[in-house]
Design a protein around this motif. Structure first.
Motif, PDB file in Angstrom:
ATOM      1  N   GLY A  60       0.696  -1.052   0.009  1.00  0.00           N
ATOM      2  CA  GLY A  60      -0.021   0.113  -0.190  1.00  0.00           C
ATOM      3  C   GLY A  60       0.765   1.343   0.059  1.00  0.00           C
ATOM      4  O   GLY A  60       1.777   1.188   0.655  1.00  0.00           O
ATOM      5  N   VAL A  61       0.380   2.363  -0.941  1.00  0.00           N
ATOM      6  CA  VAL A  61       1.230   3.442  -1.172  1.00  0.00           C
ATOM      7  C   VAL A  61       0.370   4.594  -0.803  1.00  0.00           C
ATOM      8  O   VAL A  61      -0.935   4.507  -1.123  1.00  0.00           O
ATOM      9  CB  VAL A  61       2.057   3.461  -2.268  1.00  0.00           C
ATOM     10  N   PRO A  62       0.724   5.909  -0.603  1.00  0.00           N
ATOM     11  CA  PRO A  62      -0.061   7.149  -0.529  1.00  0.00           C
ATOM     12  C   PRO A  62      -0.437   7.277  -2.227  1.00  0.00           C
ATOM     13  O   PRO A  62       0.006   6.520  -2.758  1.00  0.00           O
ATOM     14  CB  PRO A  62       0.882   8.221  -0.077  1.00  0.00           C
ATOM     15  N   PRO A  63      -1.384   8.425  -2.231  1.00  0.00           N
ATOM     16  CA  PRO A  63      -1.915   8.608  -3.661  1.00  0.00           C
ATOM     17  C   PRO A  63      -0.595   8.800  -4.846  1.00  0.00           C
ATOM     18  O   PRO A  63       0.517   9.596  -4.584  1.00  0.00           O
ATOM     19  CB  PRO A  63      -2.600   9.796  -3.535  1.00  0.00           C
ATOM     20  N   ILE A  64      -0.619   8.056  -5.851  1.00  0.00           N
ATOM     21  CA  ILE A  64       0.111   7.988  -7.026  1.00  0.00           C
ATOM     22  C   ILE A  64       0.080   9.313  -7.802  1.00  0.00           C
ATOM     23  O   ILE A  64      -1.134   9.489  -8.050  1.00  0.00           O
ATOM     24  CB  ILE A  64       0.189   6.788  -7.702  1.00  0.00           C
ATOM     25  N   ARG A  65       0.967  10.115  -8.088  1.00  0.00           N
ATOM     26  CA  ARG A  65       0.801  11.192  -8.728  1.00  0.00           C
ATOM     27  C   ARG A  65       1.661  11.141  -9.963  1.00  0.00           C
ATOM     28  O   ARG A  65       2.949  10.580 -10.102  1.00  0.00           O
ATOM     29  CB  ARG A  65       1.358  12.565  -7.778  1.00  0.00           C
ATOM     30  N   GLU A  66       1.244  11.940 -11.072  1.00  0.00           N
ATOM     31  CA  GLU A  66       2.255  12.227 -12.418  1.00  0.00           C
ATOM     32  C   GLU A  66       2.583  13.829 -12.460  1.00  0.00           C
ATOM     33  O   GLU A  66       1.633  14.754 -12.119  1.00  0.00           O
ATOM     34  CB  GLU A  66       1.313  12.051 -13.394  1.00  0.00           C
ATOM     35  N   TRP A  67       3.911  13.997 -12.539  1.00  0.00           N
ATOM     36  CA  TRP A  67       4.230  15.132 -12.793  1.00  0.00           C
ATOM     37  C   TRP A  67       5.065  15.482 -14.084  1.00  0.00           C
ATOM     38  O   TRP A  67       6.074  14.488 -14.435  1.00  0.00           O
ATOM     39  CB  TRP A  67       5.211  15.330 -11.720  1.00  0.00           C
ATOM     40  N   PRO A  68       4.785  16.234 -14.824  1.00  0.00           N
ATOM     41  CA  PRO A  68       5.595  16.504 -16.160  1.00  0.00           C
ATOM     42  C   PRO A  68       6.920  17.142 -15.896  1.00  0.00           C
ATOM     43  O   PRO A  68       6.862  18.091 -15.086  1.00  0.00           O
ATOM     44  CB  PRO A  68       4.529  17.394 -17.053  1.00  0.00           C
ATOM     45  N   GLY A  69       7.631  16.634 -16.672  1.00  0.00           N
ATOM     46  CA  GLY A  69       9.059  17.472 -16.532  1.00  0.00           C
ATOM     47  C   GLY A  69       9.998  16.708 -17.385  1.00  0.00           C
ATOM     48  O   GLY A  69      10.498  16.887 -18.164  1.00  0.00           O
ATOM     49  N   HIS A  70      10.821  15.725 -16.466  1.00  0.00           N
ATOM     50  CA  HIS A  70      11.920  14.936 -17.113  1.00  0.00           C
ATOM     51  C   HIS A  70      12.995  16.219 -17.160  1.00  0.00           C
ATOM     52  O   HIS A  70      13.041  17.382 -17.174  1.00  0.00           O
ATOM     53  CB  HIS A  70      11.706  14.297 -18.234  1.00  0.00           C
ATOM     54  N   THR A  71      14.343  15.521 -17.741  1.00  0.00           N
ATOM     55  CA  THR A  71      15.481  16.551 -17.512  1.00  0.00           C
ATOM     56  C   THR A  71      15.438  17.788 -18.390  1.00  0.00           C
ATOM     57  O   THR A  71      15.751  18.693 -17.920  1.00  0.00           O
ATOM     58  CB  THR A  71      16.982  15.550 -17.936  1.00  0.00           C
ATOM     59  N   GLY A  72      15.165  17.532 -19.591  1.00  0.00           N
ATOM     60  CA  GLY A  72      15.092  18.800 -20.481  1.00  0.00           C
ATOM     61  C   GLY A  72      13.867  19.685 -20.311  1.00  0.00           C
ATOM     62  O   GLY A  72      14.183  21.028 -20.035  1.00  0.00           O
ATOM     63  N   GLY A  73      12.818  18.968 -19.885  1.00  0.00           N
ATOM     64  CA  GLY A  73      11.668  19.866 -19.267  1.00  0.00           C
ATOM     65  C   GLY A  73      12.044  20.781 -18.238  1.00  0.00           C
ATOM     66  O   GLY A  73      11.638  21.828 -18.228  1.00  0.00           O
ATOM     67  N   ASN A  74      12.653  20.139 -17.166  1.00  0.00           N
ATOM     68  CA  ASN A  74      12.922  20.538 -16.000  1.00  0.00           C
ATOM     69  C   ASN A  74      13.922  21.838 -16.200  1.00  0.00           C
ATOM     70  O   ASN A  74      14.029  22.822 -15.472  1.00  0.00           O
ATOM     71  CB  ASN A  74      13.560  19.667 -14.848  1.00  0.00           C
TER      72      ASN A  74
END
Length: 304
Positions: free
Chosen positions: A37-51
């Motif tokens: 069991g884990v807390p809510p799973i989230r998606e975050w746009p980014g990655h190395t170039g995006g960040n």
């Protein structure tokens, strides 16, 4: 008589967008079990170039970002995040889809990443697409996506300074070598080469064109080795985060953004590394690379 067009972009970022799926766990490595069991799973746009694009824009730079994404919900998330942050993003569509990763993040903010790069080896960015943007750039940051290596000849012909981030390169993997040896500023994580990192940094300077190599070591600070100066990397201390550490995703990319801000504003290499340390520490205080430091906060955090 025609006059040369003035550069329009402080930073042109090429490659490296995607979406991180963040799964929070109690500790790494995770226990072997059928279900956890884990807390809510989230998606975050980014990655190395995006960040790097997002971080550089938050620091007031004019940023252009070129990359391949897919016509999928992941690519739509990337477009939306960059648009909200006022990053000038111009994507090409790849049938392979948008890159993604699943990152396990423990209670201290450390992570383990499962990266799905998915770009086919024959993917190429058309020269007629990227060349007009190169001509308007003061600096280029290339992610180590395979297609990005084919821009080096034009970058060198135009005389534009270029940086790259090798991430956890061990100093031997072939994929990274061209990026290491053809960039003016080379960033990498000390985690890949571990106790061999000083030798890897020296080899990059010996065999390549870099002005400086910077190895980040998380809470251990970073190491700077310049072509002019000692052959021993100089240690740059870490900066305490301004709040609790939540997630280390994007901290290395924030370091790069802070360092490039220093270059853009005329700082020396050591001061650039200190600015990078401040930006990297700040990035650890938010979820999924969402903590982007602004120029005022970055400047005020520096010693006089």
């Amino acid at each position: 008589m025609t006059t040369q067009q003035e550069p329009s972009y402080d930073v042109l970022v090429v490659g490296g967008s995607g979406v991180d799926t963040i799964v929070r766990v109690d500790a790494l490595p995770v226990p072997l079990a059928d279900s956890v069991g884990v807390p809510p799973i989230r998606e975050w746009p980014g990655h190395t170039g995006g960040n790097v694009a997002l971080g550089s824009r938050a620091l007031g730079g004019t940023v252009k970002f070129l990359d391949f994404i897919g016509e999928d919900w992941i690519g739509a998330m990337v477009r939306e995040r960059l648009a909200k942050a006022d990053v000038d993003f111009e994507p090409l569509i790849s049938a392979a889809g948008t890159r993604r990763s699943v990152n396990l993040v423990d209670a201290s903010g450390h992570r383990m990443s499962f990266y799905d790069g998915r770009d086919p080896l024959d993917l190429r960015m058309p020269r007629e697409f990227y060349l007009p943007h190169l001509r308007r750039a003061r600096h280029v940051h290339l992610s180590i996506t395979h297609f990005a290596r084919f821009l080096y000849d034009d970058i060198e012909a135009l005389g534009i300074p270029v940086s790259t981030d090798l991430h956890d390169w061990d100093g031997t993997a072939d994929h990274h070598k061209e990026f290491a040896l053809r960039s003016d500023l080379v960033f990498l994580s000390a985690a890949g080469a571990k106790e061999r990192i000083a030798g890897v940094m020296r080899n990059i300077l010996r065999d390549g064109r870099a002005e400086a190599v910077i190895a980040t070591a998380g809470a251990g600070g970073s190491y700077l080795l310049a072509r002019e100066g000692s052959s021993t990397p100089r240690h740059i201390p870490a900066v305490p985060p301004p709040g609790p550490v939540v997630d280390s995703n994007g901290a290395g990319d924030a370091f790069v953004s802070g360092f490039l801000y220093g270059r853009r504003t005329g700082r020396g290499l050591e001061e650039c590394a200190r600015l990078g340390a401040v930006a990297g520490a700040y990035a650890c205080t938010g979820d999924g690379s969402t903590a982007l430091i602004g120029a005022e906060a970055l400047e005020s955090a520096q010693p006089l």
